[in-house]
Enzyme design. Sequence first.
Site, mmCIF file in Angstrom:
data_model
loop_
_atom_site.group_PDB
_atom_site.id
_atom_site.type_symbol
_atom_site.label_atom_id
_atom_site.label_comp_id
_atom_site.label_asym_id
_atom_site.label_seq_id
_atom_site.Cartn_x
_atom_site.Cartn_y
_atom_site.Cartn_z
ATOM 1 C CE LYS A 51 -11.508 63.551 -30.204
ATOM 2 N NZ LYS A 51 -11.599 63.598 -28.869
ATOM 3 N NE ARG A 110 -8.317 72.270 -23.739
ATOM 4 C CZ ARG A 110 -8.455 71.542 -22.748
ATOM 5 N NH1 ARG A 110 -7.889 71.617 -21.328
ATOM 6 N NH2 ARG A 110 -9.481 70.325 -22.383
HETATM 7 N N1 BES Z 1 -13.769 67.895 -29.371
HETATM 8 C C1 BES Z 1 -13.376 67.024 -28.153
HETATM 9 C C2 BES Z 1 -14.545 67.032 -27.254
HETATM 10 C C3 BES Z 1 -15.700 66.203 -27.376
HETATM 11 C C4 BES Z 1 -15.630 64.936 -27.026
HETATM 12 C C5 BES Z 1 -16.757 66.936 -27.850
HETATM 13 C C6 BES Z 1 -16.702 64.330 -27.211
HETATM 14 C C7 BES Z 1 -17.810 66.213 -28.066
HETATM 15 C C8 BES Z 1 -17.957 64.938 -27.777
HETATM 16 C C9 BES Z 1 -12.228 67.911 -27.672
HETATM 17 O O1 BES Z 1 -11.293 68.344 -28.702
HETATM 18 C C10 BES Z 1 -11.379 66.695 -26.937
HETATM 19 O O2 BES Z 1 -10.881 65.920 -27.663
HETATM 20 N N2 BES Z 1 -11.079 67.077 -25.703
HETATM 21 C C11 BES Z 1 -10.283 66.077 -24.816
HETATM 22 C C12 BES Z 1 -9.674 67.039 -23.952
HETATM 23 C C13 BES Z 1 -8.671 66.198 -22.931
HETATM 24 C C14 BES Z 1 -7.506 65.452 -23.839
HETATM 25 C C15 BES Z 1 -8.312 66.957 -21.916
HETATM 26 C C16 BES Z 1 -11.347 65.166 -24.006
HETATM 27 O O3 BES Z 1 -12.514 65.577 -23.646
HETATM 28 O O4 BES Z 1 -11.272 64.217 -24.078
HETATM 29 MG MG MG Z 2 -9.823 66.972 -29.277
#
Ligand code: BES
Ligand code: MG
Length: 531
Positions: A305, A379
């Site tokens: 991230k 997921r």
């Molecule tokens: N934990 C994150 C989602 C999230 C983002 C929760 C901001 C709370 C605040 C999740 O694991 C994630 O990183 N999701 C990705 C999915 C994508 C790679 C398809 C996302 O939302 O960017």
């Molecule tokens: Mg994630």
Amino acid sequence: MAASMKYMILYRGCKHTKRWNNMLRNCRTFCMTHRKNKGLVLGVYEPASESEPLVLTPAAQSINSRTGGKLVELLAVAGKKLKAGHTRVLHGVDKEFSSIAVSCIGKQGQGYNELEEIDESRESVRTAVGGGVKVMRDLHELDVSVDPCGHPEAAAEGSNLALFVYDELKDKDKRKPHVWLSCYTDHIRGDAESATEGWRQGTVQAEGQNFARLLMETPANHMTPTIFANRVLEKLGILEDFTINSRDMAWAEHHKMGAFLSVTQGSVEPPLFLEIEYRGAPKDNSLFALVGKGVTFDSGGISLKPGTNMDKMRADMGGAACVVGALLAIGQLKLPINIRGFIPLCENMPSGKATKPGDVVTAMNGKTIQVDNTDAEGRLILADALCYAETFKPSHILDIATLTGAMAVSLGSGVTGVFSNSTPTWDILHKAGARTGDRVWRMPLMKHYSKQVTKSDLADVNNIGTQSREGGSCTAAAFLKEFVTNKNWLHLDIAGVMMNKAEVPYLGKGMSGRPTRTLVEFLRQLSKMNS
Ligand code: BES
Ligand code: MG
Ligand code: ZN
């Protein structure tokens, strides 16, 4: 101390104080009520027109009459333009109370607002008393009685939620003092018991949410999978009706949880899979399954991230925290229902051992998954947890997760997005959200999205949709659907409501623990239908 001991002995055997925890709480309340300084939070309603005076609640009326109209007199000056959610502090009104905070609830006679999908009478009480108790704490009034304002449950929720702070890692001098709260009932002629009972329920519900907030807010190095499991054991393990099993990595390997294991493999922290059984009803009653995402830190893994706001990913176990908070409240309310909570706990970290984009893993049900983005890890751990939950043949399954950033984009922090294959089950949750004020909104679960995750070069499914970020929450839900056969399934994406800035006035800044109270209310309704 002597007084509190005497009190304990006196009340042993009383039906309201049978439980040890309750007894201790009552002892404290007793001690505090004999302290010198006492604060009171009173509610008032906005007048029908500007020229009229504020309308008093029954509690405020009784204080006003016993002080010969002093309350109204002082309010006429200090509280003239008091608007909903605002507070005025008065001193020297009454002998019993060193300070009185008068909080405006808004217009009298509010009810269900269809457009807002909320019970406004309850929500405005939460906001008003929440503001009142915070003012009291700022004034160092640490023993505070609260006007139930016609909704003792909501008053207890608002005041207990408003006082939550996470400051245990700060210097003692910088921490906020603890405030002892109680329900003001002196004005109630005869039966004050129902107000006290409503207050108790609201307190328990708020404490459930506050526990979820504590778990979420705690930094990831202080809330590893192991520490999370220990906190749960300490808190729930001592309650009746709970059996808790903490499973290790070898157990997950034995159950062929390849998806869950692929997320944890980059981290040095050992993963755990918590199974919490709550038995509130006879064994042959139906079983309700709760599944919570427990990623104690989500760095994104190899699909790292960006740095900005990465610290917030300490709360990526928010789903797990809400499950635990709800179970804590349900256990104390002794709801007549059988529940099993399933919580996969791990970190998502990059390392030489971490899963790489393009890797293919096999979930517990034998489906192969191409992991094109290691940041779509929630997921993966839920897939295995859902498969495992299904082996218990529950009547309903609810999973809850901080799953997609796309959820925050589509709905912001207003509501939790819910995907469900059952309209009757959705309806119950929807009503629950209107009552608790922590609302939900239905999202689509259609083949349109399933097609985007069942297209994979190398495997049965892909962990990201073909349309990159578009409809990200819907493709994530569609992915989970591939691992569910239950006909009463709800998936709650809480990424948008994970944190509170100022949107919910009685929550303050920080991790929200939303929608713990809605889960409790939902399960309360289901327990009524079961029995
Ligand atoms: N934990 C994150 C989602 C999230 C983002 C929760 C901001 C709370 C605040 C999740 O694991 C994630 O990183 N999701 C990705 C999915 C994508 C790679 C398809 C996302 O939302 O960017
Ligand atoms: Mg994630
Ligand atoms: Zn995540």
